[in-house]
Design a protein around this motif. Sequence first.
Motif, short mmCIF file in Angstrom:
data_model
loop_
_atom_site.label_atom_id
_atom_site.label_comp_id
_atom_site.label_asym_id
_atom_site.label_seq_id
_atom_site.Cartn_x
_atom_site.Cartn_y
_atom_site.Cartn_z
N LEU A 1 0.92 -1.28 0.06
CA LEU A 1 -0.20 -0.14 0.00
C LEU A 1 0.91 1.13 0.03
O LEU A 1 2.08 1.19 0.26
CB LEU A 1 -0.82 -0.01 1.09
N GLU A 2 0.35 2.26 -0.59
CA GLU A 2 1.10 3.60 -0.46
C GLU A 2 0.26 4.66 0.18
O GLU A 2 -0.93 4.70 0.09
CB GLU A 2 1.16 4.05 -1.94
N GLY A 3 0.97 5.55 0.88
CA GLY A 3 0.11 6.57 1.46
C GLY A 3 1.20 8.14 1.60
O GLY A 3 2.35 7.78 1.25
N SER B 1 4.95 10.73 3.84
CA SER B 1 4.70 9.75 2.89
C SER B 1 5.20 8.42 3.24
O SER B 1 5.77 8.30 4.03
CB SER B 1 5.10 10.06 1.44
N LEU B 2 4.38 7.48 2.77
CA LEU B 2 4.61 5.89 3.36
C LEU B 2 4.36 4.97 2.19
O LEU B 2 3.67 4.96 1.39
CB LEU B 2 3.99 5.69 4.63
N THR B 3 5.47 4.00 2.41
CA THR B 3 4.89 2.63 1.85
C THR B 3 4.79 1.48 2.74
O THR B 3 5.63 1.59 3.71
CB THR B 3 6.28 2.23 0.71
N GLY B 4 3.99 0.72 2.58
CA GLY B 4 3.77 -0.34 3.46
C GLY B 4 3.36 -1.72 2.94
O GLY B 4 3.04 -1.71 1.91
N TYR C 1 1.27 -9.55 9.96
CA TYR C 1 2.65 -8.66 10.13
C TYR C 1 2.39 -7.55 8.98
O TYR C 1 1.77 -7.68 7.92
CB TYR C 1 3.82 -9.54 9.11
N PHE C 2 2.92 -6.16 9.59
CA PHE C 2 3.02 -5.03 8.79
C PHE C 2 4.48 -4.61 8.76
O PHE C 2 5.09 -4.65 9.67
CB PHE C 2 1.90 -3.91 9.35
N ALA C 3 4.61 -4.07 7.60
CA ALA C 3 6.08 -3.05 7.65
C ALA C 3 5.59 -1.96 7.18
O ALA C 3 4.71 -1.66 6.13
CB ALA C 3 6.91 -3.64 6.79
#
Length: 286
Positions: A49-51, A69-72, A82-84
């Motif tokens: 996912l992207e944010g 911003s983030l990439t997950g 699990y999440f990263a």
Amino acid sequence: MKFRVMIWLALSGVTLAGEWPRELQAYRGTTPKVDGVIEKGEWDDAAKLEGVEGWTPQFSPTTDQKDLSLTGWVKFDAKRLYFAFRVTDDVLYGIDTPRWLPEKNAKAHELTREGWPWFGDEMELLINATHTWKGDENAAGDGTSWQMVCNLTKSRVGGVGKGGLLEGEPRSDAKAWETYQRWIKTGAMEAVTKFLPGGKGYIIEWAVSFDPCLEILPGKFFTPGEKEVKMGMNIAVGDLDEKEKGAGNFGNFHHEDWFAGEKNKRTNLRQWGTLSLMPGKNPKTP
């Protein structure tokens, strides 16, 4: 048919949670090492996912990816979800700035129910394992639904100065507080943070044990099977920069962006998106 289902749900007093039109699918994959380091290939079998573009801003809208911003990634194995997250953040609170306190709470950094676990650069994970709600209620604070915090510069295990997990909401509920603290201390939930090289952001790796954290029915916890299982889910990323950048916002927060939900309502179960735990492996795996 859909209309009839909605009538039945309304009459029964129970509605499907995760009404916000945003969904994330997760697949069974290899077990990652929860160490705050995203190794080459470690998350290749995870959904991505992207944010935070397109997310809901609670405070000042984010307009620059270098600002926030983030990439997950998300996946699960036989026992844990699990999440990263790789978060880009140009100014890190307490690292690039003084560790200033908000005017509304001089005890914000105390690791008590009077403290604010989400005060700082942080991420929040919210799961509604039952995928139901009855009104505008928030998380129950147990295995059925919860809201937990991973802060970059304070944690229950490491104390102030070391990032990691903290008890989230509802902090006003002593039972929820005790449940969250037990999960952290026993390792039922784990999260590790590390700064990105160059200091313009950080990484979080987060693990959630099915038992006791994902209670889909009374006394029954999620286990991978041959059918898709839906849960309510929300994700938040908070960005606390210099105090003046958050002028006019609660606690002088600069940004707090949410995967799903309306401003001021994003913690209501009905406002969350959907996490779909899929049977089998990610079909997009290389």
